[in-house]
Enzyme design. Structure first.
Site, PDB file in Angstrom:
ATOM      1  N   LYS A 114       2.390  -3.730   6.607  1.00 31.62           N
ATOM      2  CA  LYS A 114       2.710  -3.947   5.232  1.00 31.62           C
ATOM      3  C   LYS A 114       4.239  -3.880   4.915  1.00 31.62           C
ATOM      4  CE  LYS A 114      -1.189  -4.488   3.476  1.00 31.62           C
ATOM      5  NZ  LYS A 114      -1.713  -5.677   2.994  1.00 31.62           N
ATOM      6  N   SER A 161       0.644  -1.254   0.038  1.00 29.84           N
ATOM      7  CA  SER A 161      -0.037   0.052  -0.028  1.00 29.84           C
ATOM      8  C   SER A 161       0.914   1.142  -0.025  1.00 29.84           C
ATOM      9  CB  SER A 161      -0.948  -0.024   1.255  1.00 29.84           C
ATOM     10  OG  SER A 161      -1.405   1.295   1.368  1.00 29.84           O
ATOM     11  N   TYR A 214      -1.088  -0.405  10.705  1.00 31.54           N
ATOM     12  CA  TYR A 214      -1.461  -1.290   9.528  1.00 31.54           C
ATOM     13  C   TYR A 214      -0.327  -0.885   8.342  1.00 31.54           C
ATOM     14  CZ  TYR A 214      -3.359  -1.417   4.643  1.00 31.54           C
ATOM     15  OH  TYR A 214      -3.578  -1.798   3.405  1.00 31.54           O
TER      16      TYR A 214
HETATM   17  P1  NAD Z   1     -11.089  -6.479   1.360  1.00 28.89           P
HETATM   18  O1  NAD Z   1     -11.143  -6.798   2.831  1.00 28.89           O
HETATM   19  O2  NAD Z   1     -12.234  -6.563   0.560  1.00 28.89           O
HETATM   20  O3  NAD Z   1     -10.444  -8.029   0.939  1.00 28.89           O
HETATM   21  C1  NAD Z   1      -9.760  -8.884   1.693  1.00 28.89           C
HETATM   22  C2  NAD Z   1     -10.044 -10.113   1.746  1.00 28.89           C
HETATM   23  O4  NAD Z   1      -9.239 -11.112   2.559  1.00 28.89           O
HETATM   24  C3  NAD Z   1     -11.325 -10.284   2.375  1.00 28.89           C
HETATM   25  O5  NAD Z   1     -12.113 -11.268   1.594  1.00 28.89           O
HETATM   26  C4  NAD Z   1     -11.239 -11.110   3.535  1.00 28.89           C
HETATM   27  O6  NAD Z   1     -12.360 -11.903   4.042  1.00 28.89           O
HETATM   28  C5  NAD Z   1     -10.097 -11.989   3.340  1.00 28.89           C
HETATM   29  N1  NAD Z   1      -9.119 -12.136   4.623  1.00 28.89           N
HETATM   30  C6  NAD Z   1      -8.849 -11.363   5.442  1.00 28.89           C
HETATM   31  N2  NAD Z   1      -7.917 -12.175   6.358  1.00 28.89           N
HETATM   32  C7  NAD Z   1      -7.928 -13.230   5.984  1.00 28.89           C
HETATM   33  C8  NAD Z   1      -7.048 -14.546   6.344  1.00 28.89           C
HETATM   34  N3  NAD Z   1      -6.430 -14.453   7.454  1.00 28.89           N
HETATM   35  N4  NAD Z   1      -7.489 -15.674   5.564  1.00 28.89           N
HETATM   36  C9  NAD Z   1      -7.920 -15.928   4.468  1.00 28.89           C
HETATM   37  N5  NAD Z   1      -8.742 -14.757   4.018  1.00 28.89           N
HETATM   38  C10 NAD Z   1      -8.628 -13.499   4.738  1.00 28.89           C
HETATM   39  O7  NAD Z   1      -9.791  -5.643   0.968  1.00 28.89           O
HETATM   40  P2  NAD Z   1      -9.309  -5.134  -0.440  1.00 28.89           P
HETATM   41  O8  NAD Z   1      -9.718  -3.680  -0.353  1.00 28.89           O
HETATM   42  O9  NAD Z   1      -9.607  -5.951  -1.368  1.00 28.89           O
HETATM   43  O10 NAD Z   1      -7.807  -5.142  -0.172  1.00 28.89           O
HETATM   44  C11 NAD Z   1      -6.979  -6.278  -0.656  1.00 28.89           C
HETATM   45  C12 NAD Z   1      -5.553  -6.124  -0.199  1.00 28.89           C
HETATM   46  O11 NAD Z   1      -4.995  -4.777  -0.562  1.00 28.89           O
HETATM   47  C13 NAD Z   1      -5.423  -5.886   1.282  1.00 28.89           C
HETATM   48  O12 NAD Z   1      -4.107  -6.552   1.615  1.00 28.89           O
HETATM   49  C14 NAD Z   1      -5.166  -4.689   1.666  1.00 28.89           C
HETATM   50  O13 NAD Z   1      -4.295  -4.304   2.635  1.00 28.89           O
HETATM   51  C15 NAD Z   1      -4.501  -4.152   0.313  1.00 28.89           C
HETATM   52  N6  NAD Z   1      -4.593  -2.643   0.048  1.00 28.89           N
HETATM   53  C16 NAD Z   1      -5.987  -2.064  -0.138  1.00 28.89           C
HETATM   54  C17 NAD Z   1      -6.247  -0.836  -0.203  1.00 28.89           C
HETATM   55  C18 NAD Z   1      -7.755  -0.227  -0.222  1.00 28.89           C
HETATM   56  O14 NAD Z   1      -7.775   0.918  -0.005  1.00 28.89           O
HETATM   57  N7  NAD Z   1      -8.786  -1.218  -0.531  1.00 28.89           N
HETATM   58  C19 NAD Z   1      -5.168   0.019  -0.576  1.00 28.89           C
HETATM   59  C20 NAD Z   1      -3.886  -0.477  -0.626  1.00 28.89           C
HETATM   60  C21 NAD Z   1      -3.756  -1.921  -0.268  1.00 28.89           C
HETATM   61  C1  WQD Z   2      -9.339  10.264   0.940  1.00 27.17           C
HETATM   62  C2  WQD Z   2      -9.524  11.666   1.241  1.00 27.17           C
HETATM   63  C3  WQD Z   2      -9.719  12.343   3.519  1.00 27.17           C
HETATM   64  C4  WQD Z   2     -13.532  10.103   4.056  1.00 27.17           C
HETATM   65  C5  WQD Z   2      -6.722   4.969   2.836  1.00 27.17           C
HETATM   66  C6  WQD Z   2      -5.488   4.274   3.891  1.00 27.17           C
HETATM   67  C7  WQD Z   2      -4.815   4.060   2.772  1.00 27.17           C
HETATM   68  C8  WQD Z   2      -5.162   3.129   1.654  1.00 27.17           C
HETATM   69  C9  WQD Z   2      -6.519   3.579   0.984  1.00 27.17           C
HETATM   70  C10 WQD Z   2      -5.016   0.767   2.344  1.00 27.17           C
HETATM   71  C11 WQD Z   2      -8.786  12.278   2.382  1.00 27.17           C
HETATM   72  C12 WQD Z   2     -10.701  12.539   2.621  1.00 27.17           C
HETATM   73  C13 WQD Z   2     -12.401  10.747   3.520  1.00 27.17           C
HETATM   74  C14 WQD Z   2     -14.561  11.261   4.307  1.00 27.17           C
HETATM   75  C15 WQD Z   2     -13.296  12.919   3.792  1.00 27.17           C
HETATM   76  N1  WQD Z   2      -5.739   1.866   2.051  1.00 27.17           N
HETATM   77  N2  WQD Z   2     -12.274  11.983   3.227  1.00 27.17           N
HETATM   78  N3  WQD Z   2     -14.398  12.411   4.341  1.00 27.17           N
HETATM   79  O1  WQD Z   2      -6.729   8.199   3.691  1.00 27.17           O
HETATM   80  O2  WQD Z   2      -5.932   8.491   1.516  1.00 27.17           O
HETATM   81  O3  WQD Z   2      -6.084   6.256   2.578  1.00 27.17           O
HETATM   82  O4  WQD Z   2      -7.121   4.257   1.871  1.00 27.17           O
HETATM   83  O5  WQD Z   2      -3.961   0.533   2.106  1.00 27.17           O
HETATM   84  O6  WQD Z   2      -3.780   3.313   3.542  1.00 27.17           O
HETATM   85  O7  WQD Z   2      -5.180   5.290   4.630  1.00 27.17           O
HETATM   86  O8  WQD Z   2      -8.424   7.290   1.912  1.00 27.17           O
HETATM   87  O9  WQD Z   2     -10.634   7.421   1.051  1.00 27.17           O
HETATM   88  O10 WQD Z   2      -9.996   7.328   3.679  1.00 27.17           O
HETATM   89  O11 WQD Z   2      -9.451   9.617   2.053  1.00 27.17           O
HETATM   90  O12 WQD Z   2     -13.160  13.939   3.473  1.00 27.17           O
HETATM   91  O13 WQD Z   2     -15.559  10.562   5.029  1.00 27.17           O
HETATM   92  O14 WQD Z   2     -10.994  11.751   1.532  1.00 27.17           O
HETATM   93  O15 WQD Z   2      -9.502  13.234   4.270  1.00 27.17           O
HETATM   94  O16 WQD Z   2      -8.406  13.585   1.910  1.00 27.17           O
HETATM   95  P1  WQD Z   2      -6.852   7.850   2.437  1.00 27.17           P
HETATM   96  P2  WQD Z   2      -9.581   7.915   2.206  1.00 27.17           P
END
Ligand code: NAD
Ligand code: WQD
Length: 339
Positions: A154, A126, A150
């Site tokens: 990562k 991430s 978190y």
């Molecule tokens: P999500 O929660 O929708 O998907 C994660 C999936 O993993 C879920 O289906 C959950 O049930 C499953 N899971 C969790 N722990 C598990 C375990 N121990 N064993 C088996 N299954 C398990 O999340 P997402 O948004 O699809 O994110 C996927 C990956 O990408 C995550 O690792 C997350 O940290 C990373 N990521 C997400 C974002 C984002 O903003 N969505 C941003 C950057 C990185």
């Molecule tokens: C985006 C913008 C908020 C909600 C997060 C995690 C990051 C990654 C992606 C997993 C910011 C603003 C938000 C609201 C708002 N996830 N906002 N009102 O914080 O950039 O990233 O998700 O890896 O690790 O930190 O994403 O969508 O929460 O916010 O004004 O109700 O929207 O302040 O500027 P962020 P976000």
């Protein structure tokens, strides 16, 4: 024969969309998910998009015996590891759950892969690993200084996998640092449906548009950005999904470690997202500008040049399509897969 790719967390938001891209590219996804943050009904939807449902196993990535069985029984060519927990706030209040699921889970998986001689691994990292930086765009060489458990989890996995690759050159490991994944498959059949009140902007905005929430609280209107609201690099989930296919193809060509940003290289402010969503939905989005959210940075966006040079991948879809696809999913499924 389609190569089998184990997709941990494949029932979740990014994983389910990646199953679509994998199937379109001729791979056979095999999902392992414990459904702690997803719904098994996603597979009925995937069947409608792909033509047949991907195979899935309900189980936990920390269950070594289960993994050993899977690797012994299935001809797994590579692994995409999405499974993990992803809420920044929850990681602060329950750090052990994050270290256990994200770090321990990844170590168990890597050890099972090593034992089974499966050496191709794509890991969901991430942009959160960068923490606060004022150098934009953010390149992969930027210092890593995550600000919450978190993000630390990562970074730890990235480090462990880099060390593992250095120990044995047969490994083909790609660490993908996603920026802000949003949007949904263009069919409107699959998408993101957070449990409870959304933390992230796009799901919140779409729940206001569909009438589930009254108004958006904009977290800060006094940032040093063009309109005072936070700027982020939103990237369409199908672009991300295709990035994983490109990473697999790259790993087939070349062993080693690649660490790559997946973003568009463009920043969009909170108010620009609101306006784009209004255009896409034809609804007006009520909002109120409130205080900044603790831990937020003013702006961040990716330098995606290395992903383009390495994978031949670049994001194709802009903010209007991200909003249009989110809206199609939200409107047809106001309560997610229960709808
Ligand atoms: P999500 O929660 O929708 O998907 C994660 C999936 O993993 C879920 O289906 C959950 O049930 C499953 N899971 C969790 N722990 C598990 C375990 N121990 N064993 C088996 N299954 C398990 O999340 P997402 O948004 O699809 O994110 C996927 C990956 O990408 C995550 O690792 C997350 O940290 C990373 N990521 C997400 C974002 C984002 O903003 N969505 C941003 C950057 C990185
Ligand atoms: C985006 C913008 C908020 C909600 C997060 C995690 C990051 C990654 C992606 C997993 C910011 C603003 C938000 C609201 C708002 N996830 N906002 N009102 O914080 O950039 O990233 O998700 O890896 O690790 O930190 O994403 O969508 O929460 O916010 O004004 O109700 O929207 O302040 O500027 P962020 P976000």
């Amino acid at each position: 024969m389609s190569p089998t790719i184990l997709v941990t967390g494949g029932a979740g938001f990014i994983g389910s969309h990646t199953c679509v891209a994998l199937a379109a590219a001729g791979y056979a996804p095999l999902v392992l998910d414990n459904f702690c943050n997803s719904d098994v009904r996603v597979f009925e939807r995937l069947a409608r998009i792909i033509g047949s449902a991907p195979r899935f196993v309900e189980g936990d990535v920390r269950d070594r015996a289960l993994l050993d069985r899977l690797f012994a029984e299935q001809p797994i060519a590579g692994v995409i590891h999405f499974a993990g927990l992803k809420s920044v706030g929850e990681s602060v209040s329950d750090p052990l759950a994050y270290y256990d699921n994200n770090v321990h889970g990844s170590l168990v998986l890597a050890a099972a892969m090593e034992a089974a001689s499966v050496h191709t691994l794509i890991f969901s990292s991430s942009a959160t690993v960068y923490g606060a930086t004022d150098r934009l765009p953010i390149g992969e060489g930027e210092a890593l200084q995550p600000t919450n458990p978190y993000g630390h989890s990562k970074q730890m996995v990235e480090q462990a996998l880099a060390d593992l690759q250095r120990s044995d050159p047969r490994w083909r490991i790609t660490l993908l640092r996603y920026f802000n994944p949003v949007g949904a498959h263009e069919s409107g059949l699959i998408g993101e449906h957070p449990h409870g009140k959304p933390n992230n902007l796009m799901p919140y905005v779409s729940q206001v548009a569909v009438g589930l929430r009254d108004k958006l609280a904009v977290h800060g209107g006094d940032y040093p950005t063009p309109d005072g609201t936070g700027v982020r690099d939103y990237v369409h989930v199908m672009d991300l999904a295709e990035g994983h296919v490109a990473a697999l193809r790259h790993a087939e060509r070349q062993a080693g470690l690649a660490t790559l940003n997946l973003g568009t290289g463009r920043g969009t402010s909170v108010l620009e997202v609101v306006k784009a969503f209004e255009r896409a939905s034809g609804r007006s989005i009520a909002y109120e500008i409130g205080p900044r959210r603790t831990g937020d940075v003013p702006s961040n966006w990716a330098d995606p040049a290395l992903a383009q040079a390495t994978l031949g991948w670049r994001a194709q879809r802009g903010i209007d399509q991200m909003c249009a696809d989110s809206w199609r999913w939200q409107q047809a499924n106001p309560r997610g897969y229960e709808s």
